[in-house]
Design a protein around this motif. Sequence first.
Motif, PDB file in Angstrom:
ATOM      1  N   VAL A  25      38.772  23.318  54.028  1.00 34.84           N
ATOM      2  CA  VAL A  25      39.975  23.971  53.497  1.00 34.84           C
ATOM      3  C   VAL A  25      39.818  24.347  52.029  1.00 34.84           C
ATOM      4  CG1 VAL A  25      42.397  23.585  52.874  1.00 34.84           C
ATOM      5  CG2 VAL A  25      41.603  23.055  55.179  1.00 34.84           C
ATOM      6  N   PRO A  26      39.324  23.455  51.162  1.00 32.61           N
ATOM      7  CA  PRO A  26      39.180  23.833  49.744  1.00 32.61           C
ATOM      8  C   PRO A  26      38.313  25.070  49.536  1.00 32.61           C
ATOM      9  CG  PRO A  26      38.960  21.462  49.985  1.00 32.61           C
ATOM     10  CD  PRO A  26      38.949  22.033  51.370  1.00 32.61           C
ATOM     11  N   LYS A  27      37.238  25.205  50.302  1.00 37.96           N
ATOM     12  CA  LYS A  27      36.338  26.345  50.128  1.00 37.96           C
ATOM     13  C   LYS A  27      37.038  27.660  50.480  1.00 37.96           C
ATOM     14  CE  LYS A  27      32.180  23.625  51.074  1.00 37.96           C
ATOM     15  NZ  LYS A  27      31.020  23.429  51.985  1.00 37.96           N
ATOM     16  N   GLY A  28      37.717  27.679  51.625  1.00 36.52           N
ATOM     17  CA  GLY A  28      38.418  28.893  52.038  1.00 36.52           C
ATOM     18  C   GLY A  28      39.557  29.235  51.103  1.00 36.52           C
ATOM     19  N   PHE A  29      40.285  28.204  50.661  1.00 35.10           N
ATOM     20  CA  PHE A  29      41.384  28.437  49.723  1.00 35.10           C
ATOM     21  C   PHE A  29      40.850  28.955  48.396  1.00 35.10           C
ATOM     22  CE2 PHE A  29      44.049  26.998  46.217  1.00 35.10           C
ATOM     23  CZ  PHE A  29      45.274  27.552  46.571  1.00 35.10           C
ATOM     24  N   PHE A  30      39.742  28.385  47.928  1.00 35.99           N
ATOM     25  CA  PHE A  30      39.172  28.798  46.652  1.00 35.99           C
ATOM     26  C   PHE A  30      38.739  30.268  46.695  1.00 35.99           C
ATOM     27  CE2 PHE A  30      35.450  29.351  43.852  1.00 35.99           C
ATOM     28  CZ  PHE A  30      36.035  29.053  42.629  1.00 35.99           C
ATOM     29  N   VAL A  31      38.103  30.675  47.786  1.00 34.91           N
ATOM     30  CA  VAL A  31      37.695  32.076  47.926  1.00 34.91           C
ATOM     31  C   VAL A  31      38.921  32.988  47.910  1.00 34.91           C
ATOM     32  CG1 VAL A  31      36.685  33.761  49.512  1.00 34.91           C
ATOM     33  CG2 VAL A  31      35.546  31.568  49.131  1.00 34.91           C
ATOM     34  N   SER A  32      39.971  32.600  48.642  1.00 30.60           N
ATOM     35  CA  SER A  32      41.201  33.392  48.672  1.00 30.60           C
ATOM     36  C   SER A  32      41.830  33.480  47.289  1.00 30.60           C
ATOM     37  CB  SER A  32      42.202  32.776  49.662  1.00 30.60           C
ATOM     38  OG  SER A  32      41.663  32.675  50.958  1.00 30.60           O
ATOM     39  N   ALA A  33      41.810  32.356  46.547  1.00 23.09           N
ATOM     40  CA  ALA A  33      42.385  32.330  45.205  1.00 23.09           C
ATOM     41  C   ALA A  33      41.600  33.223  44.244  1.00 23.09           C
ATOM     42  CB  ALA A  33      42.429  30.898  44.680  1.00 23.09           C
ATOM     43  N   VAL A  34      40.281  33.205  44.355  1.00 22.63           N
ATOM     44  CA  VAL A  34      39.456  34.059  43.492  1.00 22.63           C
ATOM     45  C   VAL A  34      39.761  35.534  43.759  1.00 22.63           C
ATOM     46  CG1 VAL A  34      37.098  34.832  43.038  1.00 22.63           C
ATOM     47  CG2 VAL A  34      37.604  32.388  43.179  1.00 22.63           C
ATOM     48  N   ILE A  35      39.889  35.899  45.028  1.00 21.02           N
ATOM     49  CA  ILE A  35      40.229  37.278  45.378  1.00 21.02           C
ATOM     50  C   ILE A  35      41.601  37.648  44.818  1.00 21.02           C
ATOM     51  CG2 ILE A  35      40.795  38.820  47.308  1.00 21.02           C
ATOM     52  CD1 ILE A  35      38.619  37.421  48.914  1.00 21.02           C
ATOM     53  N   ALA A  36      42.558  36.710  44.905  1.00 20.44           N
ATOM     54  CA  ALA A  36      43.903  36.964  44.378  1.00 20.44           C
ATOM     55  C   ALA A  36      43.867  37.180  42.866  1.00 20.44           C
ATOM     56  CB  ALA A  36      44.825  35.799  44.729  1.00 20.44           C
ATOM     57  N   VAL A  37      43.078  36.381  42.151  1.00 15.84           N
ATOM     58  CA  VAL A  37      42.953  36.538  40.700  1.00 15.84           C
ATOM     59  C   VAL A  37      42.350  37.900  40.363  1.00 15.84           C
ATOM     60  CG1 VAL A  37      41.752  35.686  38.643  1.00 15.84           C
ATOM     61  CG2 VAL A  37      42.830  34.067  40.217  1.00 15.84           C
ATOM     62  N   CYS A  38      41.333  38.309  41.108  1.00 20.41           N
ATOM     63  CA  CYS A  38      40.727  39.628  40.892  1.00 20.41           C
ATOM     64  C   CYS A  38      41.740  40.742  41.153  1.00 20.41           C
ATOM     65  CB  CYS A  38      39.508  39.806  41.806  1.00 20.41           C
ATOM     66  SG  CYS A  38      38.122  38.717  41.422  1.00 20.41           S
ATOM     67  N   ALA A  39      42.539  40.570  42.205  1.00 28.17           N
ATOM     68  CA  ALA A  39      43.558  41.566  42.529  1.00 28.17           C
ATOM     69  C   ALA A  39      44.591  41.670  41.406  1.00 28.17           C
ATOM     70  CB  ALA A  39      44.238  41.209  43.847  1.00 28.17           C
ATOM     71  N   GLN A  40      44.990  40.513  40.860  1.00 34.37           N
ATOM     72  CA  GLN A  40      45.960  40.522  39.764  1.00 34.37           C
ATOM     73  C   GLN A  40      45.368  41.159  38.511  1.00 34.37           C
ATOM     74  OE1 GLN A  40      49.268  39.407  40.075  1.00 34.37           O
ATOM     75  NE2 GLN A  40      49.340  40.631  38.195  1.00 34.37           N
ATOM     76  N   PHE A  41      44.086  40.938  38.270  1.00 31.89           N
ATOM     77  CA  PHE A  41      43.407  41.569  37.135  1.00 31.89           C
ATOM     78  C   PHE A  41      43.433  43.084  37.279  1.00 31.89           C
ATOM     79  CE2 PHE A  41      39.627  43.486  35.270  1.00 31.89           C
ATOM     80  CZ  PHE A  41      39.652  43.001  33.981  1.00 31.89           C
ATOM     81  N   LEU A  42      43.125  43.576  38.476  1.00 34.79           N
ATOM     82  CA  LEU A  42      43.152  45.024  38.724  1.00 34.79           C
ATOM     83  C   LEU A  42      44.563  45.577  38.553  1.00 34.79           C
ATOM     84  CD1 LEU A  42      40.794  45.227  41.836  1.00 34.79           C
ATOM     85  CD2 LEU A  42      40.280  45.975  39.502  1.00 34.79           C
TER      86      LEU A  42
END
Length: 347
Positions: A25-42
């Motif tokens: 679970v932590p790995k999948g959540f972390f990947v999703s969170a990183v994508i969300a941060v990138c999306a917010q940056f864009l």
Amino acid sequence: MTTYDTAQSWLSSQIAGISKSLEGVPKGFFVSAVIAVCAQFLSDHYGAPAMLMALLLGIAFHFLAEEGPCKVGIEFTAKTVLRIGVALLGVRISVELLIGLGPAFITLIVAGVILTILFGLLGAKLLGRGWRLALLTGGSVAICGTSAAMAIAAVLPRNEHSERNLLFTVLSVTVLSTLAMIVYPIISTALDFDDMAAGIFIGGTIHDVAQVVGAGFSVSNEAGETATLVKLIRVSMLAPVVLVFAIVMRSRADASEVSGKRPPLVPTFVIGFLVLATLNSLHLVPVPVAVFFSEVSRWALLIAIAAVGMKTSLSTISTVGGQAIVLIVGETLFIAAFILIGIHYLR
């Protein structure tokens, strides 16, 4: 073996089972969170809708959800984190919002929500599409776009098209909201609406909150404030609509749809939404706490939509068909026309 030993053995096995189910679970959540941060940056730097960016970036990493160490975490994020985000939306709702515009306009807004969902059901039947897609698209258009789509998807019986339909709906309402953010202020000016009328039109028709705010304040501060108020009244319809859907789904559930397990009468995240809305209405939620929960909700939904994107491939979306596009565009035009007519007669 003593009773104590038996209990200890059972507890150990339960803990081991939970640990195993949460493994990854932590790995999948972390990947999703990183994508969300990138999306917010864009979104922050280029003005693109954060939800849309999270969705598109998630699709690009679809392979992570097919197999591997991230799969379990992505599943968890797309379901559980999503529900947490929806529940925390309750801090944005209060009874004061429902009386701010007066009974006539509140009735118009509520009627718009209900009739749009019914229009979606009728349109789906005429176009030969299923009722699940109708409730998903109709609810997202009528209430609050992506958040509503994700909340409704959480209570609908699942089938082989569930992920595809949710992804299509999220993508469609985001694109349509962005277009409406540009076009609807122009329509308001062309129809010579005052600030209040423009705010009611924009808040009563555009799908996502962010686009409502952007469109409303592009007209004027008063229009923006009115649009935000109207939009939050629509958002307050989320809990009762999802609750009705959940009760109907439970009463009609059969073994083929829910694998023999009836869904709960009231989903836990709906209870959470209602509790927070009630506490906020009673002014028991301090403003800093409400702001914090609202921000956590926004990030939870952003992370969850990244996970939903990873779970579905573009080839799957392409199978949704032209009728679905006609359906969601028709629902969008219907609620816009209904609110415009209402404003004409109530002003």
